[in-house]
Design a protein around this motif. Structure first.
Motif, PDB file in Angstrom:
ATOM      1  N   THR A 238       0.827  -1.198   0.000  1.00  0.00           N
ATOM      2  CA  THR A 238       0.000   0.000   0.000  1.00  0.00           C
ATOM      3  C   THR A 238       0.865   1.254   0.000  1.00  0.00           C
ATOM      4  N   PHE A 239       0.271   2.346  -0.455  1.00  0.00           N
ATOM      5  CA  PHE A 239       0.892   3.677  -0.337  1.00  0.00           C
ATOM      6  C   PHE A 239      -0.083   4.556   0.416  1.00  0.00           C
ATOM      7  N   ASP A 240       0.346   5.077   1.556  1.00  0.00           N
ATOM      8  CA  ASP A 240      -0.471   5.937   2.394  1.00  0.00           C
ATOM      9  C   ASP A 240      -0.359   7.370   1.874  1.00  0.00           C
ATOM     10  N   PHE A 241      -1.493   7.954   1.438  1.00  0.00           N
ATOM     11  CA  PHE A 241      -1.452   9.291   0.831  1.00  0.00           C
ATOM     12  C   PHE A 241      -1.234  10.393   1.858  1.00  0.00           C
ATOM     13  N   ASP A 242      -1.433  10.127   3.127  1.00  0.00           N
ATOM     14  CA  ASP A 242      -1.117  11.111   4.174  1.00  0.00           C
ATOM     15  C   ASP A 242       0.352  11.038   4.548  1.00  0.00           C
ATOM     16  N   LYS A 243       0.842   9.838   4.877  1.00  0.00           N
ATOM     17  CA  LYS A 243       2.220   9.659   5.326  1.00  0.00           C
ATOM     18  C   LYS A 243       3.206   9.568   4.168  1.00  0.00           C
ATOM     19  N   GLU A 244       2.703   9.288   2.958  1.00  0.00           N
ATOM     20  CA  GLU A 244       3.532   9.119   1.754  1.00  0.00           C
ATOM     21  C   GLU A 244       4.580   8.026   1.967  1.00  0.00           C
ATOM     22  N   THR A 245       4.125   6.893   2.477  1.00  0.00           N
ATOM     23  CA  THR A 245       5.007   5.759   2.727  1.00  0.00           C
ATOM     24  C   THR A 245       4.431   4.486   2.107  1.00  0.00           C
ATOM     25  N   PHE A 246       5.330   3.573   1.716  1.00  0.00           N
ATOM     26  CA  PHE A 246       4.962   2.265   1.193  1.00  0.00           C
ATOM     27  C   PHE A 246       5.040   1.243   2.328  1.00  0.00           C
ATOM     28  N   GLN A 247       4.120   0.282   2.330  1.00  0.00           N
ATOM     29  CA  GLN A 247       4.120  -0.734   3.369  1.00  0.00           C
ATOM     30  C   GLN A 247       3.468  -2.012   2.851  1.00  0.00           C
ATOM     31  N   LEU A 248       4.020  -3.171   3.244  1.00  0.00           N
ATOM     32  CA  LEU A 248       3.412  -4.442   2.884  1.00  0.00           C
ATOM     33  C   LEU A 248       2.039  -4.555   3.548  1.00  0.00           C
ATOM     34  N   PHE A 249       1.134  -5.294   2.886  1.00  0.00           N
ATOM     35  CA  PHE A 249      -0.256  -5.382   3.331  1.00  0.00           C
ATOM     36  C   PHE A 249      -0.696  -6.841   3.290  1.00  0.00           C
ATOM     37  N   PRO A 250      -1.520  -7.294   4.240  1.00  0.00           N
ATOM     38  CA  PRO A 250      -1.945  -8.699   4.274  1.00  0.00           C
ATOM     39  C   PRO A 250      -2.593  -9.144   2.963  1.00  0.00           C
ATOM     40  N   SER A 251      -2.109 -10.246   2.409  1.00  0.00           N
ATOM     41  CA  SER A 251      -2.616 -10.784   1.150  1.00  0.00           C
ATOM     42  C   SER A 251      -3.422 -12.050   1.402  1.00  0.00           C
ATOM     43  N   PRO A 252      -4.296 -12.420   0.468  1.00  0.00           N
ATOM     44  CA  PRO A 252      -5.096 -13.641   0.650  1.00  0.00           C
ATOM     45  C   PRO A 252      -4.231 -14.888   0.542  1.00  0.00           C
ATOM     46  N   PRO A 253      -4.742 -16.030   0.987  1.00  0.00           N
ATOM     47  CA  PRO A 253      -3.981 -17.279   0.895  1.00  0.00           C
ATOM     48  C   PRO A 253      -3.615 -17.606  -0.548  1.00  0.00           C
ATOM     49  N   SER A 254      -2.458 -18.179  -0.724  1.00  0.00           N
ATOM     50  CA  SER A 254      -2.001 -18.570  -2.056  1.00  0.00           C
ATOM     51  C   SER A 254      -2.512 -19.965  -2.379  1.00  0.00           C
ATOM     52  N   GLU A 255      -3.215 -20.081  -3.513  1.00  0.00           N
ATOM     53  CA  GLU A 255      -3.762 -21.370  -3.929  1.00  0.00           C
ATOM     54  C   GLU A 255      -3.409 -21.610  -5.396  1.00  0.00           C
ATOM     55  N   ALA A 256      -2.167 -21.907  -5.656  1.00  0.00           N
ATOM     56  CA  ALA A 256      -1.718 -22.143  -7.026  1.00  0.00           C
ATOM     57  C   ALA A 256      -2.309 -23.442  -7.569  1.00  0.00           C
ATOM     58  N   ILE A 257      -2.712 -23.407  -8.831  1.00  0.00           N
ATOM     59  CA  ILE A 257      -3.222 -24.598  -9.511  1.00  0.00           C
ATOM     60  C   ILE A 257      -2.108 -25.130 -10.397  1.00  0.00           C
ATOM     61  N   GLU A 258      -1.586 -26.274 -10.057  1.00  0.00           N
ATOM     62  CA  GLU A 258      -0.376 -26.789 -10.705  1.00  0.00           C
ATOM     63  C   GLU A 258      -0.560 -27.060 -12.193  1.00  0.00           C
ATOM     64  N   ASP A 259      -1.733 -27.534 -12.601  1.00  0.00           N
ATOM     65  CA  ASP A 259      -1.915 -27.886 -14.004  1.00  0.00           C
ATOM     66  C   ASP A 259      -2.370 -26.707 -14.866  1.00  0.00           C
ATOM     67  N   SER A 260      -2.375 -25.500 -14.294  1.00  0.00           N
ATOM     68  CA  SER A 260      -2.790 -24.319 -15.048  1.00  0.00           C
ATOM     69  C   SER A 260      -1.597 -23.685 -15.746  1.00  0.00           C
ATOM     70  N   SER A 261      -1.776 -23.333 -17.018  1.00  0.00           N
ATOM     71  CA  SER A 261      -0.692 -22.710 -17.781  1.00  0.00           C
ATOM     72  C   SER A 261      -0.689 -21.193 -17.658  1.00  0.00           C
ATOM     73  N   ILE A 262      -1.754 -20.606 -17.106  1.00  0.00           N
ATOM     74  CA  ILE A 262      -1.824 -19.160 -16.930  1.00  0.00           C
ATOM     75  C   ILE A 262      -2.255 -18.829 -15.506  1.00  0.00           C
ATOM     76  N   HIS A 263      -1.886 -17.635 -15.053  1.00  0.00           N
ATOM     77  CA  HIS A 263      -2.328 -17.135 -13.761  1.00  0.00           C
ATOM     78  C   HIS A 263      -2.253 -15.615 -13.786  1.00  0.00           C
ATOM     79  N   PHE A 264      -3.414 -14.964 -13.922  1.00  0.00           N
ATOM     80  CA  PHE A 264      -3.498 -13.518 -13.920  1.00  0.00           C
ATOM     81  C   PHE A 264      -4.172 -13.072 -12.624  1.00  0.00           C
ATOM     82  N   GLN A 265      -3.648 -11.996 -12.030  1.00  0.00           N
ATOM     83  CA  GLN A 265      -4.202 -11.455 -10.808  1.00  0.00           C
ATOM     84  C   GLN A 265      -4.479  -9.965 -10.957  1.00  0.00           C
ATOM     85  N   SER A 266      -5.495  -9.493 -10.262  1.00  0.00           N
ATOM     86  CA  SER A 266      -5.802  -8.067 -10.277  1.00  0.00           C
ATOM     87  C   SER A 266      -6.522  -7.694  -8.992  1.00  0.00           C
ATOM     88  N   LEU A 267      -6.404  -6.419  -8.606  1.00  0.00           N
ATOM     89  CA  LEU A 267      -7.048  -5.900  -7.406  1.00  0.00           C
ATOM     90  C   LEU A 267      -8.174  -4.949  -7.788  1.00  0.00           C
TER      91      LEU A 267
END
Length: 312
Positions: A238-267
């Motif tokens: 994340t980027f805080d627009f008040d503090k103007e700082t970058f910080q890691l943010f909690p992400s969802p669990p990773s569930e990779a599908i082994e037989d998949s040839s593609i993996h696109f993500q978006s927020l």
């Protein structure tokens, strides 16, 4: 009407639909000043029905560029959450001389304002556009890394405390540039920020994380991106627009599908919550953070498979 106190006039005008507000700007100078103030915009926004800005991209031209496209604002029905057929407004960007023969990317949206990135043979520019009033402002030309190739990642938001609107953009590349297709971490990770009203960009120096995506969805005073760094303990930043700082943010669990040839993500922001979509060749899922900032609150909302769809 002219004899009414200003606060009463603001209260009355703020209850009118957007199309009427546009006409009110032409009635007199006093009304124009009222509806142009940020305070009025905030009040009107709080009383307006939910809406969706749809960007219709046009066909590609012979020059290799696409027309900027058309922006349409469609309101959402309060009863059944359907998109109303008649758009509140429609704005053809190609009619503006400044947007002709260039590529346009929407890289942010806050309180009815759009951040647009124009890029072409003559370089790039950033615009803040109000599609309702059909007004826009051009931000000063940014620092441009001509020494090597750089991917530019944007964020557009407003501080919860300062109430200042800001544009953040990071430059991610290599000097000299890596061979095309390289997946190594960029040697260049720097950021600039522009506060509307100041007239200039400010350097924020080094960015600690390698970010992914064109833009970062805005929520609770912060822009959000996915992190590419494999060794990062969390895959969101994340980027805080008040503090103007970058910080890691909690992400969802990773569930990779082994037989998949593609993996696109978006927020994105879904019903006021941060969401992440994961697209595989056999499955599509949407994660939703029910309680902002709480890792345990990530919930798998939608899963679409080849055989059907399940909603939990």
């Amino acid at each position: 009407m002219e004899d009414l106190p200003s606060n009463i006039m603001v209260d009355i005008l703020s209850r009118l639909p957007v199309k009427t507000i546009i006409h009110c700007r032409c009635v007199c100078k006093k009304w124009r000043n009222i509806v142009s103030e940020s305070h009025f915009a905030n009040i009107h926004l709080s009383r307006s029905p939910a809406g969706l800005m749809i960007w219709h991209q046009s066909e590609q031209l012979m020059t290799g560029y696409c027309k900027p496209g058309v922006l349409k604002w469609v309101e959402i029905s309060d009863d059944d959450h359907r998109l109303l057929h008649d758009p509140v407004m429609s704005l053809d960007l190609s009619l503006a001389p400044v947007f002709q023969n260039v590529q346009i990317q929407q890289v942010g949206s806050v309180n009815g304002l759009l951040c647009l990135w124009k890029f072409g043979p003559e370089g790039d520019n950033t615009f803040i556009c109000n599609p309702i009033t059909r007004e826009y402002m051009i931000l000063p030309r940014q620092k441009y890394y001509r020494e090597g190739y750089a991917i530019i990642v944007y964020g557009f938001g407003v501080g919860l405390q300062t109430k200042e609107y800001k544009v953040i953009r990071t430059f991610q590349g290599d000097i000299p540039p890596n061979q095309y297709g390289s997946t190594s971490r960029p040697s260049l990770l720097e950021a600039e920020v522009f506060t509307l009203g100041t007239g200039q960009w400010r350097s924020l120096g080094h960015v600690p994380y390698w970010l992914s995506g064109w833009d970062g969805p805005f929520l609770y005073g912060k822009a959000h991106w996915m992190v590419v760094d494999q060794d990062a303990p969390e895959k969101l930043c994340t980027f805080d627009f008040d503090k103007e700082t970058f910080q890691l943010f909690p992400s969802p669990p990773s569930e990779a599908i082994e037989d998949s040839s593609i993996h696109f993500q978006s927020l994105a922001v879904l019903n006021g919550c941060l969401s992440q979509s994961d697209t595989y060749d056999s499955q599509f899922m949407i994660w939703v953070m029910k309680e902002y900032g709480m890792k345990k609150s990530w919930h798998k909302e939608v899963v679409t498979k080849l055989l059907g769809i399940s909603v939990s």
